[in-house]
Design a protein around this motif. Structure first.
Motif, mmCIF file in Angstrom:
data_model
loop_
_atom_site.group_PDB
_atom_site.id
_atom_site.type_symbol
_atom_site.label_atom_id
_atom_site.label_comp_id
_atom_site.label_asym_id
_atom_site.label_seq_id
_atom_site.Cartn_x
_atom_site.Cartn_y
_atom_site.Cartn_z
ATOM 1 N N ILE A 2 32.995 10.324 36.111
ATOM 2 C CA ILE A 2 33.124 9.338 35.029
ATOM 3 C C ILE A 2 34.356 8.485 35.315
ATOM 4 O O ILE A 2 35.443 9.004 35.564
ATOM 5 C CB ILE A 2 33.253 10.037 33.665
ATOM 6 C CG1 ILE A 2 31.946 10.777 33.337
ATOM 7 C CG2 ILE A 2 33.577 9.025 32.571
ATOM 8 C CD1 ILE A 2 31.990 11.598 32.067
ATOM 9 N N PHE A 12 23.988 3.434 34.718
ATOM 10 C CA PHE A 12 24.757 4.595 34.251
ATOM 11 C C PHE A 12 26.108 4.116 33.725
ATOM 12 O O PHE A 12 27.165 4.361 34.331
ATOM 13 C CB PHE A 12 24.939 5.629 35.371
ATOM 14 C CG PHE A 12 23.675 6.354 35.743
ATOM 15 C CD1 PHE A 12 22.737 6.693 34.782
ATOM 16 C CD2 PHE A 12 23.425 6.720 37.061
ATOM 17 C CE1 PHE A 12 21.562 7.364 35.114
ATOM 18 C CE2 PHE A 12 22.259 7.387 37.410
ATOM 19 C CZ PHE A 12 21.330 7.708 36.438
ATOM 20 N N LYS A 43 33.094 3.330 29.885
ATOM 21 C CA LYS A 43 32.933 4.412 30.862
ATOM 22 C C LYS A 43 31.648 4.212 31.654
ATOM 23 O O LYS A 43 30.626 3.782 31.101
ATOM 24 C CB LYS A 43 32.890 5.755 30.129
ATOM 25 C CG LYS A 43 34.242 6.123 29.514
ATOM 26 C CD LYS A 43 34.323 7.610 29.215
ATOM 27 C CE LYS A 43 35.737 8.012 28.866
ATOM 28 N NZ LYS A 43 36.015 7.928 27.418
ATOM 29 N N SER A 69 24.349 14.845 28.299
ATOM 30 C CA SER A 69 25.494 13.949 28.113
ATOM 31 C C SER A 69 26.066 13.601 29.481
ATOM 32 O O SER A 69 25.868 14.332 30.455
ATOM 33 C CB SER A 69 26.561 14.616 27.246
ATOM 34 O OG SER A 69 27.218 15.611 28.008
ATOM 35 N N LYS A 70 26.786 12.483 29.552
ATOM 36 C CA LYS A 70 27.331 12.073 30.860
ATOM 37 C C LYS A 70 28.357 13.080 31.381
ATOM 38 O O LYS A 70 28.572 13.211 32.577
ATOM 39 C CB LYS A 70 27.919 10.655 30.804
ATOM 40 C CG LYS A 70 29.008 10.433 29.769
ATOM 41 C CD LYS A 70 29.399 8.966 29.747
ATOM 42 C CE LYS A 70 30.436 8.635 28.691
ATOM 43 N NZ LYS A 70 30.098 9.019 27.311
ATOM 44 N N GLU A 120 28.191 2.446 29.848
ATOM 45 C CA GLU A 120 28.065 2.294 28.394
ATOM 46 C C GLU A 120 27.529 0.918 28.017
ATOM 47 O O GLU A 120 26.884 0.763 26.975
ATOM 48 C CB GLU A 120 29.431 2.538 27.745
ATOM 49 C CG GLU A 120 29.824 4.005 27.771
ATOM 50 C CD GLU A 120 31.177 4.269 27.117
ATOM 51 O OE1 GLU A 120 31.276 5.248 26.361
ATOM 52 O OE2 GLU A 120 32.128 3.505 27.384
ATOM 53 N N PHE A 129 24.437 7.760 26.948
ATOM 54 C CA PHE A 129 25.744 7.072 26.989
ATOM 55 C C PHE A 129 26.235 6.720 25.591
ATOM 56 O O PHE A 129 25.488 6.729 24.650
ATOM 57 C CB PHE A 129 25.633 5.804 27.847
ATOM 58 C CG PHE A 129 25.659 6.152 29.301
ATOM 59 C CD1 PHE A 129 26.862 6.302 29.970
ATOM 60 C CD2 PHE A 129 24.472 6.399 29.983
ATOM 61 C CE1 PHE A 129 26.888 6.672 31.302
ATOM 62 C CE2 PHE A 129 24.498 6.758 31.317
ATOM 63 C CZ PHE A 129 25.699 6.900 31.976
#
Ligand code: ZN
Ligand code: ZN
Length: 347
Positions: free
Chosen positions: A18, A126, A6, A324-325, A128, A347
């Motif tokens: 996302i 930004f 993601k 959190s994202k 994972e 992440f």
């Protein structure tokens, strides 16, 4: 089928989304990093607010993560799988005039095509995962709070700036602006043995600067900044001035504040990009040096990580919060408030 990851991309003004993309695979000489968190800096804030960049924009250049896989040809004694690392995402070609001279922060190709492989634009923190060459990773101490790792990059920018000024013990250093970059300039100048004077309009920021060790703070709304700096320095002016604000008029003041042989660093970009008057005779008679500073070099990144790992710079009071994202809108909205310093997305 390729594994997925993601990412948090910006697709337009105030629109962080996302998305799922293919997880990058490290080549034999590359390292795969699982990103733990990435701080929101001015660049990402500007794109979030204005939507002005080639979309989708994959921001994030203040990155901390841990090593999950090393390519078969990676040789390093500095870190291993499982280690937490600070990540430098800046692109350096290694072959241009500036890279060859060890001034790779001036690389002619920096920040180009960093997220091209994902079909996106921007530095790519930004996300994972990120694939990076080993020379762009620095091991962080196990006992350092993981969030502090995101401060490596902004602190490295400041170390590059301070390196240009050759601060000496007992020097008078003026820092204009008490944002995060002003605070780091103040802290590094203090470590270098200077007396630091900060000019900042906001009272809460002045108070924080004092808590963090700043010797003298004042508001340029209450005092004539140039006259006050001269008064504090026996009429001479400062040895070093860092301008971390964006206003052209302040840049002109920064030059006036410096005494003979003073060094002035235009740390921030200036908005609007209007030219300022420059008195060539005053330069002639004073031997002042006016320069700028952009991005971190490998050397300054190394210095920044050492300062954090050894606890010589503690960024705790500059960390506002971790989001959190999924709460990206709240994270960005918080980060653009004038009373916050750094906000991290996890992440
Ligand atoms: Zn930054
Ligand atoms: Zn280069």
């Amino acid at each position: 089928m390729a594994e997925k990851m993601k990412v948090l991309a910006i697709t337009g003004a105030k629109s962080p989304v996302i998305m799922e993309v293919d997880r990058p695979q490290p080549g034999p000489k590359e390292v795969l990093v699982k990103i733990d968190g990435t701080a929101i800096c001015t660049w990402e804030q500007r794109v979030y607010v204005t939507g002005k960049f080639k979309m989708p924009f994959l921001g994030g250049h203040e990155v901390v993560g841990h090593v999950v896989e090393m390519g078969s040809k990676v040789r390093t004694r500095e870190f291993k799988v499982g280690d937490r690392v600070a990540v430098s995402v800046i692109n350096t070609c290694g072959t241009c005039y500036y890279c060859r001279r060890g001034e790779e922060n001036l690389c002619v190709d920096s920040y180009a095509n960093l997220s091209e492989d994902l079909g996106m634009n921007g530095p790519g923190g930004f996300a994972e995962y990120k694939v990076v060459p080993p020379e762009k990773l620095w091991k962080l101490n196990d006992d350092l709070p993981w969030e502090y790792g995101t401060f490596s990059e902004p602190l490295a920018c400041v170390c590059n700036s301070v390196r240009k000024t050759d601060i000496k013990l007992g020097d008078d250093v003026v820092v204009i602006g008490g944002g995060i970059m002003g605070m780091f300039h103040m802290m590094v100048a203090k470590l270098s043995g200077a007396r630091v004077i900060m000019s900042e309009i906001d009272e809460a920021r002045r108070k924080l600067a004092e808590e963090l060790g700043c010797d003298i703070t004042f508001s340029p709304k209450e005092k004539d900044a140039v006259a006050y700096v001269k008064e504090l320095t026996g009429g001479r002016g400062a040895d070093v001035v860092f301008d971390t604000t964006v206003l052209p008029a302040v840049a002109a003041q920064a030059i006036d504040m410096a005494g003979k042989m003073g060094r002035v660093v235009m740390y921030s970009s200036v908005i609007p990009a209007d030219p300022i008057p420059l008195d060539a005779n005053a330069l002639h008679g004073s031997e002042k040096v006016i320069t700028g500073s952009v991005s971190p070099s490998i050397q300054s990144f190394d210095t920044a990580v050492r300062l954090l790992n050894k606890g010589l710079i503690n960024p705790q009071k500059l960390l506002h919060g971790v989001f959190s994202k999924e709460d990206a809108v709240e994270a960005f909205e918080t980060s653009i408030r004038p009373d916050t310093y750094r906000v991290i997305i996890k992440f």
